[in-house]
Design a protein around this motif. Structure first.
Motif, PDB file in Angstrom:
ATOM      1  N   GLY A  93      36.564 -48.291   2.992  1.00  0.00           N
ATOM      2  CA  GLY A  93      37.096 -47.203   3.814  1.00  0.00           C
ATOM      3  C   GLY A  93      38.499 -47.405   4.348  1.00  0.00           C
ATOM      4  N   GLU A  94      39.323 -48.210   3.664  1.00  0.00           N
ATOM      5  CA  GLU A  94      40.677 -48.478   4.184  1.00  0.00           C
ATOM      6  C   GLU A  94      41.531 -47.213   4.230  1.00  0.00           C
ATOM      7  N   ARG A  95      41.358 -46.302   3.264  1.00  0.00           N
ATOM      8  CA  ARG A  95      42.151 -45.064   3.276  1.00  0.00           C
ATOM      9  C   ARG A  95      41.878 -44.268   4.544  1.00  0.00           C
ATOM     10  N   ARG A  96      40.598 -44.167   4.931  1.00  0.00           N
ATOM     11  CA  ARG A  96      40.250 -43.432   6.151  1.00  0.00           C
ATOM     12  C   ARG A  96      40.827 -44.121   7.383  1.00  0.00           C
ATOM     13  N   TRP A  97      40.802 -45.437   7.397  1.00  0.00           N
ATOM     14  CA  TRP A  97      41.359 -46.208   8.517  1.00  0.00           C
ATOM     15  C   TRP A  97      42.862 -45.976   8.635  1.00  0.00           C
ATOM     16  N   ARG A  98      43.563 -46.005   7.501  1.00  0.00           N
ATOM     17  CA  ARG A  98      45.008 -45.777   7.518  1.00  0.00           C
ATOM     18  C   ARG A  98      45.322 -44.349   7.987  1.00  0.00           C
ATOM     19  N   ALA A  99      44.589 -43.376   7.429  1.00  0.00           N
ATOM     20  CA  ALA A  99      44.848 -41.977   7.780  1.00  0.00           C
ATOM     21  C   ALA A  99      44.508 -41.716   9.251  1.00  0.00           C
ATOM     22  N   ALA A 100      43.462 -42.372   9.758  1.00  0.00           N
ATOM     23  CA  ALA A 100      43.078 -42.199  11.165  1.00  0.00           C
ATOM     24  C   ALA A 100      44.179 -42.712  12.093  1.00  0.00           C
ATOM     25  N   GLN A 101      44.801 -43.821  11.719  1.00  0.00           N
ATOM     26  CA  GLN A 101      45.923 -44.338  12.515  1.00  0.00           C
ATOM     27  C   GLN A 101      47.068 -43.347  12.527  1.00  0.00           C
ATOM     28  N   ARG A 102      47.362 -42.794  11.344  1.00  0.00           N
ATOM     29  CA  ARG A 102      48.462 -41.822  11.255  1.00  0.00           C
ATOM     30  C   ARG A 102      48.157 -40.563  12.049  1.00  0.00           C
ATOM     31  N   ALA A 103      46.862 -40.229  12.158  1.00  0.00           N
ATOM     32  CA  ALA A 103      46.466 -39.031  12.904  1.00  0.00           C
ATOM     33  C   ALA A 103      46.438 -39.285  14.413  1.00  0.00           C
ATOM     34  N   GLY A 104      46.681 -40.526  14.815  1.00  0.00           N
ATOM     35  CA  GLY A 104      46.738 -40.835  16.237  1.00  0.00           C
ATOM     36  C   GLY A 104      45.412 -41.197  16.872  1.00  0.00           C
ATOM     37  N   LEU A 105      44.361 -41.438  16.066  1.00  0.00           N
ATOM     38  CA  LEU A 105      43.077 -41.818  16.625  1.00  0.00           C
ATOM     39  C   LEU A 105      43.148 -43.237  17.185  1.00  0.00           C
ATOM     40  N   THR A 106      42.432 -43.469  18.267  1.00  0.00           N
ATOM     41  CA  THR A 106      42.383 -44.810  18.854  1.00  0.00           C
ATOM     42  C   THR A 106      41.108 -45.541  18.445  1.00  0.00           C
ATOM     43  N   ALA A 107      40.131 -44.802  17.919  1.00  0.00           N
ATOM     44  CA  ALA A 107      38.878 -45.405  17.466  1.00  0.00           C
ATOM     45  C   ALA A 107      38.388 -44.635  16.245  1.00  0.00           C
ATOM     46  N   ILE A 108      37.523 -45.275  15.453  1.00  0.00           N
ATOM     47  CA  ILE A 108      37.042 -44.658  14.232  1.00  0.00           C
ATOM     48  C   ILE A 108      35.552 -44.971  14.071  1.00  0.00           C
ATOM     49  N   PRO A 109      34.741 -43.984  13.620  1.00  0.00           N
ATOM     50  CA  PRO A 109      33.315 -44.260  13.422  1.00  0.00           C
ATOM     51  C   PRO A 109      33.127 -45.277  12.304  1.00  0.00           C
ATOM     52  N   ALA A 110      32.252 -46.245  12.546  1.00  0.00           N
ATOM     53  CA  ALA A 110      32.062 -47.311  11.564  1.00  0.00           C
ATOM     54  C   ALA A 110      30.642 -47.849  11.620  1.00  0.00           C
ATOM     55  N   LEU A 111      30.210 -48.380  10.485  1.00  0.00           N
ATOM     56  CA  LEU A 111      28.976 -49.145  10.399  1.00  0.00           C
ATOM     57  C   LEU A 111      29.382 -50.610  10.338  1.00  0.00           C
ATOM     58  N   VAL A 112      28.807 -51.427  11.177  1.00  0.00           N
ATOM     59  CA  VAL A 112      29.128 -52.858  11.186  1.00  0.00           C
ATOM     60  C   VAL A 112      27.920 -53.612  10.646  1.00  0.00           C
ATOM     61  N   ARG A 113      28.137 -54.398   9.614  1.00  0.00           N
ATOM     62  CA  ARG A 113      27.049 -55.129   8.978  1.00  0.00           C
ATOM     63  C   ARG A 113      27.448 -56.582   8.745  1.00  0.00           C
ATOM     64  N   GLN A 114      26.468 -57.453   8.758  1.00  0.00           N
ATOM     65  CA  GLN A 114      26.680 -58.844   8.389  1.00  0.00           C
ATOM     66  C   GLN A 114      26.626 -58.908   6.862  1.00  0.00           C
TER      67      GLN A 114
END
Length: 292
Positions: A93-114
């Motif tokens: 999901g790096e594209r979404r992370w990059r685009a979210a930063q450009r859109a000014g988001l301070t947080a992003i929905p994510a699944l965290v897994r080991q």
């Protein structure tokens, strides 16, 4: 082997799709083993093993606009970052992370897994290779890295990413090109079709330079790369131009096969010629023709 591939695909799809079945809630305190939650963007790092090195500016801008309008609709997949308590590394999901930063988001929905190193590495490659817009050179390097790091054979790498062995073998052949030509492919100055044609040239660098300078087609690049002794004899008369439907069909077949295709039609009768450059490509042709 195919079962292993499908298993990985199901696992990745299930992880990425968990939050789609419900609502993505912003609960920073939720444990890492549960559903999607909002993660501060500054706590997220890119994956150093990400096979994609170039991100299309137009696509990022389009995704940024979508996020501004509707938010991030699909959570990204993270794992706890090693040696950095409280931080996370992107698995998918790096594209979404990059685009979210450009859109000014301070947080992003994510699944965290080991997720173990080997599995995270494979997941990152699977996610990117299965996207149609991955650059052919990036794809070749991803297969090479997958085989080297996980000690996979071409067959195992193909099964992991859901591609045929011949596709993996033919893509890996691009790594035989000189470094400068590889860079041309990586930067989009040469297509994968041009690169495959240039592979057979005695001087790939010189042929690549001519292809770019003169804006040659893949077919013209093949003719330029072909040894003189293999050059076709000149026809006695002018060559009849192919109609648009035949040319489009040739292009479609070339995209599917990854090989040069020539169709000659004379009033509904004719022939189809497929030019292969390696035994792996011949094997792929035979496999497709004998498939039941």
């Amino acid at each position: 082997m195919a079962e292993n591939r499908r298993g990985l695909g199901r696992g990745l799809s299930a992880l990425l799709g968990e939050a789609e079945e419900g609502t993505v809630r912003s609960e920073p305190g939720r444990p890492a083993g549960e559903g999607a939650r909002e993660i501060p963007i500054e706590l997220i790092r890119r994956n150093p093993d990400q096979p994609r090195r170039r991100f299309d500016e137009a696509e990022l801008a389009e995704l940024e606009a979508s996020i501004r309008a509707s938010g991030v609709l699909q959570p990204i997949l993270l794992r706890p970052a090693k040696g950095a308590d409280g931080e996370y590394e992107i698995v998918a999901g790096e594209r979404r992370w990059r685009a979210a930063q450009r859109a000014g988001l301070t947080a992003i929905p994510a699944l965290v897994r080991q997720i173990a190193d080997g599995q995270a590495f494979e997941m990152a490659i699977v996610e990117n290779v299965q996207r149609a817009d991955l650059n052919a050179m990036e794809e070749a390097r991803a297969y090479s890295a997958l085989m080297e790091r996980l000690q996979y054979t071409q067959e195992q790498a193909a099964a992991a990413v859901g591609k045929s062995r011949s596709h993996v073998a033919n893509t890996l052949r691009l790594l035989q090109l000189p470094a400068a030509v590889q860079d041309h492919v990586l930067e989009g100055r040469l297509t994968a079709g041009h690169a495959r044609a240039i592979l057979s040239a005695a001087d790939p660098d010189a042929v690549a330079a001519q292809v770019m300078a003169r804006g040659l087609s893949v077919r013209e690049a093949e003719a330029l790369a072909r040894p003189r002794s293999d050059a076709p004899k000149k026809a006695s008369g002018p060559k009849k131009a192919k109609d648009a439907d035949t040319a489009a069909l040739e292009a479609d077949l070339e995209d599917v096969l990854g090989m040069s295709v020539d169709i000659t039609d004379n009033g509904g009768a004719g022939e189809v010629r497929i030019r292969y450059a390696t035994l792996e490509q011949l094997d792929e042709i035979c496999r497709r023709l004998t498939r039941v």
